[in-house]
Write a protein that holds these residues in place. Structure first.
Motif, PDB file in Angstrom:
ATOM      1  N   LEU A  11       0.827  -1.217   0.000  1.00 15.83           N
ATOM      2  CA  LEU A  11       0.000   0.000   0.000  1.00 15.83           C
ATOM      3  C   LEU A  11       0.857   1.260   0.000  1.00 15.83           C
ATOM      4  O   LEU A  11       0.564   2.231  -0.711  1.00 15.83           O
ATOM      5  CB  LEU A  11      -0.939  -0.008   1.210  1.00 15.83           C
ATOM      6  CG  LEU A  11      -1.907   1.157   1.304  1.00 15.83           C
ATOM      7  CD1 LEU A  11      -2.849   1.162   0.102  1.00 15.83           C
ATOM      8  CD2 LEU A  11      -2.688   1.073   2.594  1.00 15.83           C
ATOM      9  N   ARG A  12       1.959   1.247   0.789  1.00 18.82           N
ATOM     10  CA  ARG A  12       2.858   2.408   0.805  1.00 18.82           C
ATOM     11  C   ARG A  12       3.475   2.632  -0.572  1.00 18.82           C
ATOM     12  O   ARG A  12       3.620   3.770  -1.020  1.00 18.82           O
ATOM     13  CB  ARG A  12       3.947   2.229   1.857  1.00 18.82           C
ATOM     14  CG  ARG A  12       3.450   2.435   3.276  1.00 18.82           C
ATOM     15  CD  ARG A  12       4.600   2.523   4.242  1.00 18.82           C
ATOM     16  NE  ARG A  12       5.467   1.363   4.158  1.00 18.82           N
ATOM     17  CZ  ARG A  12       5.621   0.465   5.116  1.00 18.82           C
ATOM     18  NH1 ARG A  12       5.000   0.608   6.263  1.00 18.82           N
ATOM     19  NH2 ARG A  12       6.423  -0.562   4.957  1.00 18.82           N
ATOM     20  N   LEU A  13       3.842   1.545  -1.246  1.00 17.44           N
ATOM     21  CA  LEU A  13       4.418   1.673  -2.585  1.00 17.44           C
ATOM     22  C   LEU A  13       3.381   2.189  -3.584  1.00 17.44           C
ATOM     23  O   LEU A  13       3.693   3.021  -4.439  1.00 17.44           O
ATOM     24  CB  LEU A  13       4.984   0.337  -3.056  1.00 17.44           C
ATOM     25  CG  LEU A  13       6.290  -0.075  -2.389  1.00 17.44           C
ATOM     26  CD1 LEU A  13       6.628  -1.515  -2.704  1.00 17.44           C
ATOM     27  CD2 LEU A  13       7.422   0.838  -2.820  1.00 17.44           C
ATOM     28  N   ARG A  14       2.163   1.693  -3.492  1.00 19.24           N
ATOM     29  CA  ARG A  14       1.090   2.154  -4.389  1.00 19.24           C
ATOM     30  C   ARG A  14       0.836   3.645  -4.237  1.00 19.24           C
ATOM     31  O   ARG A  14       0.489   4.319  -5.208  1.00 19.24           O
ATOM     32  CB  ARG A  14      -0.205   1.404  -4.105  1.00 19.24           C
ATOM     33  CG  ARG A  14      -0.284   0.062  -4.746  1.00 19.24           C
ATOM     34  CD  ARG A  14      -1.617  -0.580  -4.527  1.00 19.24           C
ATOM     35  NE  ARG A  14      -2.664   0.236  -5.156  1.00 19.24           N
ATOM     36  CZ  ARG A  14      -3.940   0.067  -4.942  1.00 19.24           C
ATOM     37  NH1 ARG A  14      -4.376  -0.866  -4.123  1.00 19.24           N
ATOM     38  NH2 ARG A  14      -4.828   0.821  -5.554  1.00 19.24           N
ATOM     39  N   SER A  15       1.000   4.167  -3.023  1.00 16.28           N
ATOM     40  CA  SER A  15       0.663   5.572  -2.764  1.00 16.28           C
ATOM     41  C   SER A  15       1.810   6.543  -3.066  1.00 16.28           C
ATOM     42  O   SER A  15       1.649   7.747  -2.865  1.00 16.28           O
ATOM     43  CB  SER A  15       0.217   5.734  -1.312  1.00 16.28           C
ATOM     44  OG  SER A  15       1.287   5.448  -0.444  1.00 16.28           O
ATOM     45  N   LEU A  16       2.936   6.056  -3.555  1.00 13.69           N
ATOM     46  CA  LEU A  16       4.035   6.956  -3.926  1.00 13.69           C
ATOM     47  C   LEU A  16       3.629   7.790  -5.142  1.00 13.69           C
ATOM     48  O   LEU A  16       2.752   7.393  -5.913  1.00 13.69           O
ATOM     49  CB  LEU A  16       5.299   6.143  -4.231  1.00 13.69           C
ATOM     50  CG  LEU A  16       5.968   5.476  -3.029  1.00 13.69           C
ATOM     51  CD1 LEU A  16       7.141   4.611  -3.484  1.00 13.69           C
ATOM     52  CD2 LEU A  16       6.440   6.504  -2.026  1.00 13.69           C
ATOM     53  N   PRO A  17       4.253   8.943  -5.344  1.00 10.80           N
ATOM     54  CA  PRO A  17       3.863   9.843  -6.445  1.00 10.80           C
ATOM     55  C   PRO A  17       4.347   9.362  -7.816  1.00 10.80           C
ATOM     56  O   PRO A  17       5.190   9.989  -8.460  1.00 10.80           O
ATOM     57  CB  PRO A  17       4.517  11.174  -6.051  1.00 10.80           C
ATOM     58  CG  PRO A  17       5.703  10.781  -5.240  1.00 10.80           C
ATOM     59  CD  PRO A  17       5.296   9.533  -4.501  1.00 10.80           C
ATOM     60  N   TRP A  18       3.793   8.253  -8.298  1.00  5.77           N
ATOM     61  CA  TRP A  18       4.239   7.647  -9.551  1.00  5.77           C
ATOM     62  C   TRP A  18       3.955   8.531 -10.768  1.00  5.77           C
ATOM     63  O   TRP A  18       4.689   8.477 -11.750  1.00  5.77           O
ATOM     64  CB  TRP A  18       3.609   6.274  -9.737  1.00  5.77           C
ATOM     65  CG  TRP A  18       4.096   5.294  -8.725  1.00  5.77           C
ATOM     66  CD1 TRP A  18       3.387   4.764  -7.685  1.00  5.77           C
ATOM     67  CD2 TRP A  18       5.409   4.752  -8.623  1.00  5.77           C
ATOM     68  NE1 TRP A  18       4.185   3.920  -6.943  1.00  5.77           N
ATOM     69  CE2 TRP A  18       5.433   3.897  -7.501  1.00  5.77           C
ATOM     70  CE3 TRP A  18       6.587   4.903  -9.360  1.00  5.77           C
ATOM     71  CZ2 TRP A  18       6.567   3.194  -7.113  1.00  5.77           C
ATOM     72  CZ3 TRP A  18       7.716   4.208  -8.978  1.00  5.77           C
ATOM     73  CH2 TRP A  18       7.691   3.365  -7.858  1.00  5.77           C
TER      74      TRP A  18
END
Length: 173
Positions: A11-18
């Motif tokens: 979830l933390r990775l998904r919420s990064l500013p991609w």
């Protein structure tokens, strides 16, 4: 690779500013009965509070696959974390490293799980699991170094004469 069995980290990775990432790589391949496009984005995470030891970069790999015969399309997003900095690993290199993970999975983990039933092992205390993994790896590497591709078949073959064939492979008389 970060899998769904690590839900908080995932979830933390998904919420990064991609969407803000400019460092990206696109690869297209045809093989294994499908056409695949992979878009790899890499992001430096040292100042983003990812809270993962030694993390320098995160990668998001978006895979689009289309079956050549069926036309069926699928889409998958996977995340990875590395301690390699952006100077050490570009999105292109991170994409190659992610694909090489399947080589490890297929050539080692799958063999350990199927031929040795590693997941069903009852060895769980002390150094037992590590010691058994080392012995399994020794067996696999010994068989591969002897030129055998089908590990399960060669294990069966060795089991027919368990006091001589394993020693012959190790060149011990």
């Amino acid at each position: 690779m970060v899998k769904a069995n690590q839900p908080d980290l995932h979830l933390r990775l998904r919420s990064l500013p991609w969407k803000d990432v400019t460092s990206r790589r696109y690869d297209r391949e045809t093989g294994h009965g499908r056409r695949e496009t992979r878009a790899t984005r890499a992001l430096t995470v040292t100042d983003l509070g990812l809270d993962f030891p030694h993390a320098a970069q995160a990668a998001r790999i978006l895979r689009h696959r289309t079956g050549l015969t069926t036309g069926k399309a699928s889409r998958e997003t996977v995340y990875a974390i590395t301690d390699l900095t952006s100077h050490q690993a570009s999105p292109q290199r991170l994409g190659r490293l992610a694909r090489s993970q399947w080589t490890i999975e297929n050539r080692l983990h799958f063999v350990r799980d199927t031929a040795f039933r590693e997941d069903a092992s009852k060895t769980r205390t002390g150094h037992g699991p590590e010691n058994m993994a080392t012995l399994r790896n020794l067996a696999i590497n010994t068989l591969r170094n002897a030129g055998h591709q089908n590990i399960a078949a060669r294990l069966r073959h060795a089991s027919y004469e368990p006091f001589t064939r394993p020693l012959d492979l190790l060149d011990i008389a």
